[in-house]
Design a protein around this motif. Sequence first.
Motif, PDB file in Angstrom:
ATOM      1  N   ILE A 132      -1.070  -2.150  -6.626  1.00 31.40           N
ATOM      2  CA  ILE A 132      -2.492  -2.758  -6.132  1.00 31.40           C
ATOM      3  C   ILE A 132      -1.801  -4.501  -5.953  1.00 31.40           C
ATOM      4  O   ILE A 132      -2.408  -4.706  -4.751  1.00 31.40           O
ATOM      5  N   LYS A 133      -1.356  -4.973  -6.448  1.00 29.72           N
ATOM      6  CA  LYS A 133      -0.760  -6.417  -5.586  1.00 29.72           C
ATOM      7  C   LYS A 133      -0.732  -6.699  -5.091  1.00 29.72           C
ATOM      8  O   LYS A 133      -0.842  -7.450  -3.603  1.00 29.72           O
ATOM      9  N   PRO A 134       0.401  -6.501  -3.989  1.00 34.31           N
ATOM     10  CA  PRO A 134       1.102  -6.013  -2.763  1.00 34.31           C
ATOM     11  C   PRO A 134       0.399  -5.405  -2.246  1.00 34.31           C
ATOM     12  O   PRO A 134       0.238  -6.029  -0.437  1.00 34.31           O
ATOM     13  N   ALA A 135      -0.606  -4.522  -2.088  1.00 35.99           N
ATOM     14  CA  ALA A 135      -1.689  -3.613  -1.294  1.00 35.99           C
ATOM     15  C   ALA A 135      -2.242  -5.239  -0.917  1.00 35.99           C
ATOM     16  O   ALA A 135      -2.967  -5.153  -0.278  1.00 35.99           O
ATOM     17  N   PRO A 175      -8.375   2.113 -17.606  1.00 34.65           N
ATOM     18  CA  PRO A 175      -8.921   1.204 -17.902  1.00 34.65           C
ATOM     19  C   PRO A 175      -7.324   0.046 -16.831  1.00 34.65           C
ATOM     20  O   PRO A 175      -7.627  -0.916 -17.019  1.00 34.65           O
ATOM     21  N   TYR A 176      -6.502   0.742 -16.785  1.00 30.10           N
ATOM     22  CA  TYR A 176      -5.273  -0.154 -16.673  1.00 30.10           C
ATOM     23  C   TYR A 176      -5.452  -0.354 -15.436  1.00 30.10           C
ATOM     24  O   TYR A 176      -5.463  -1.706 -14.302  1.00 30.10           O
ATOM     25  N   VAL A 177      -6.675   0.466 -14.382  1.00 26.78           N
ATOM     26  CA  VAL A 177      -6.771   0.068 -12.957  1.00 26.78           C
ATOM     27  C   VAL A 177      -7.091  -0.776 -12.699  1.00 26.78           C
ATOM     28  O   VAL A 177      -7.276  -1.981 -11.779  1.00 26.78           O
ATOM     29  N   ASP A 178      -8.461  -1.168 -13.821  1.00 23.45           N
ATOM     30  CA  ASP A 178      -8.684  -2.071 -13.537  1.00 23.45           C
ATOM     31  C   ASP A 178      -8.953  -3.706 -13.860  1.00 23.45           C
ATOM     32  O   ASP A 178      -9.448  -4.521 -13.453  1.00 23.45           O
ATOM     33  N   ARG A 179      -8.165  -3.605 -14.726  1.00 24.09           N
ATOM     34  CA  ARG A 179      -7.592  -4.583 -15.244  1.00 24.09           C
ATOM     35  C   ARG A 179      -6.514  -4.861 -13.709  1.00 24.09           C
ATOM     36  O   ARG A 179      -6.615  -6.638 -14.100  1.00 24.09           O
ATOM     37  N   LEU A 180      -6.022  -4.029 -13.303  1.00 23.24           N
ATOM     38  CA  LEU A 180      -4.679  -4.670 -12.046  1.00 23.24           C
ATOM     39  C   LEU A 180      -5.653  -5.187 -10.654  1.00 23.24           C
ATOM     40  O   LEU A 180      -5.269  -6.072 -10.195  1.00 23.24           O
ATOM     41  N   ARG A 191      -9.522  -7.418   3.255  1.00 27.91           N
ATOM     42  CA  ARG A 191     -10.142  -7.147   1.876  1.00 27.91           C
ATOM     43  C   ARG A 191     -10.138  -6.015   1.517  1.00 27.91           C
ATOM     44  O   ARG A 191     -11.695  -5.854   0.411  1.00 27.91           O
ATOM     45  N   VAL A 192     -10.064  -4.793   1.574  1.00 27.36           N
ATOM     46  CA  VAL A 192     -11.022  -3.856   1.142  1.00 27.36           C
ATOM     47  C   VAL A 192      -9.660  -2.969   1.340  1.00 27.36           C
ATOM     48  O   VAL A 192      -8.790  -2.350   2.080  1.00 27.36           O
ATOM     49  N   ILE A 193      -8.665  -2.043  -0.328  1.00 30.10           N
ATOM     50  CA  ILE A 193      -8.135  -1.299  -0.708  1.00 30.10           C
ATOM     51  C   ILE A 193      -7.936  -0.184  -1.145  1.00 30.10           C
ATOM     52  O   ILE A 193      -9.808  -0.389  -1.372  1.00 30.10           O
ATOM     53  N   GLY A 194      -7.878   0.563  -0.822  1.00 33.10           N
ATOM     54  CA  GLY A 194      -7.977   2.343  -1.373  1.00 33.10           C
ATOM     55  C   GLY A 194      -6.911   2.248  -2.370  1.00 33.10           C
ATOM     56  O   GLY A 194      -5.311   2.605  -2.658  1.00 33.10           O
ATOM     57  N   VAL A 195      -6.795   3.285  -3.488  1.00 27.62           N
ATOM     58  CA  VAL A 195      -6.456   3.648  -4.904  1.00 27.62           C
ATOM     59  C   VAL A 195      -6.390   4.453  -4.933  1.00 27.62           C
ATOM     60  O   VAL A 195      -7.170   5.769  -4.962  1.00 27.62           O
ATOM     61  N   LEU A 209      -3.256   2.498   9.130  1.00 24.82           N
ATOM     62  CA  LEU A 209      -3.614   2.067   7.553  1.00 24.82           C
ATOM     63  C   LEU A 209      -1.915   1.598   7.064  1.00 24.82           C
ATOM     64  O   LEU A 209      -0.841   2.404   7.477  1.00 24.82           O
ATOM     65  N   GLY A 210      -2.151   0.663   6.338  1.00 27.08           N
ATOM     66  CA  GLY A 210      -0.511   0.310   5.360  1.00 27.08           C
ATOM     67  C   GLY A 210      -0.942   1.076   4.096  1.00 27.08           C
ATOM     68  O   GLY A 210      -1.591   1.180   3.339  1.00 27.08           O
ATOM     69  N   PHE A 211       0.248   1.916   4.056  1.00 25.38           N
ATOM     70  CA  PHE A 211       0.338   3.229   2.659  1.00 25.38           C
ATOM     71  C   PHE A 211       1.582   2.101   1.766  1.00 25.38           C
ATOM     72  O   PHE A 211       2.967   1.518   2.609  1.00 25.38           O
ATOM     73  N   VAL A 212       1.387   1.730   0.309  1.00 25.37           N
ATOM     74  CA  VAL A 212       1.992   0.787  -0.827  1.00 25.37           C
ATOM     75  C   VAL A 212       2.571   2.100  -1.061  1.00 25.37           C
ATOM     76  O   VAL A 212       1.262   2.405  -2.473  1.00 25.37           O
ATOM     77  N   ASP A 213       3.390   1.818  -1.902  1.00 29.82           N
ATOM     78  CA  ASP A 213       3.930   2.580  -3.013  1.00 29.82           C
ATOM     79  C   ASP A 213       4.488   1.364  -3.610  1.00 29.82           C
ATOM     80  O   ASP A 213       5.017   1.200  -3.292  1.00 29.82           O
ATOM     81  N   GLY A 214       4.667   2.253  -5.292  1.00 30.80           N
ATOM     82  CA  GLY A 214       5.406   1.099  -6.143  1.00 30.80           C
ATOM     83  C   GLY A 214       7.138   1.803  -6.383  1.00 30.80           C
ATOM     84  O   GLY A 214       8.583   0.736  -6.612  1.00 30.80           O
TER      85      GLY A 214
END
Length: 273
Positions: free
Chosen positions: A99-102, A123-128, A109-113, A205-210
């Motif tokens: 989420i951070k690099p995306a 909740p971890y996704v909420d925190r990120l 300012r609209v990103i998707g998970v 679209l830009g796709f981001v993974d870790g």
Amino acid sequence: MSAPILVFDSGVGGLSVLAPIRALLPGLPVVYAADNAGFPYGTRSEAEIAARVPALLGRLVERFRPRLVVIACNTASTIALSHVRAALDLPVVGTVPAIKPAAAASRTRVIGVLGTAATVRQPYVDRLSAEFAADCLVLRHGSARLVELAEAKLAGTVVTAADVAPELAGLTDQPGGDRLDRVVLACTHFPLLAAELAAAGPRALGFVDGGAGIARRVAHLLGASAPTPIGASAPTPIGAFAPGRAVFTRADAHVDALAPALKGFGLATVETL
């Protein structure tokens, strides 16, 4: 031979993490473990995963004596990472939704998970999202179908953009989805479908993974001197890889069908736990 690292997932998704590790550290011995008897994790309860993953990794560590464990699974990491670290006396690297690099790369300012249902509701996704994307609209969609398609693709089935399009539409059809410009692939299976997802998008679209970040973290923890990557368009020759083996928790026809793809990741030996 030096002790291996252990890369763990419920299926073949962790290969998208193994690939950048192999590219960065081709001489590193690897055991790739897939809990296909428990697959898919994304449809299991949090309690099941929190109990199953530490117990299974304990067995794998006892058998293979790795120097480091990578949980190459977003669902297992978001639910069981703390339990695994408490149970094992060695470094454990988890997989965090990117989420951070995306958010840093998003212009609209609209990103998707895009992940499994179990991951996107954590909740971890909420925190990120709150920490790194507070000024973004963060859309989420859980897909079990993409996990199945990634497994099928690695086993030799042809997967097309039309196959993945409905799952991507789960993000783009939401309110605000017309402005979406970055998609976090929050399941390690999904980068294996990167080409199909890109072709299915209603626009670029830009796709981001870790994966790349995990590879760098592994190198840092091992104190490794990583070689200069050969290049994004030139994968490391298979013969340059240190010995690697794939371990499954159940033998079946799907595992047999995966053998050619596994060899492409330097995993010539396939066995059952």
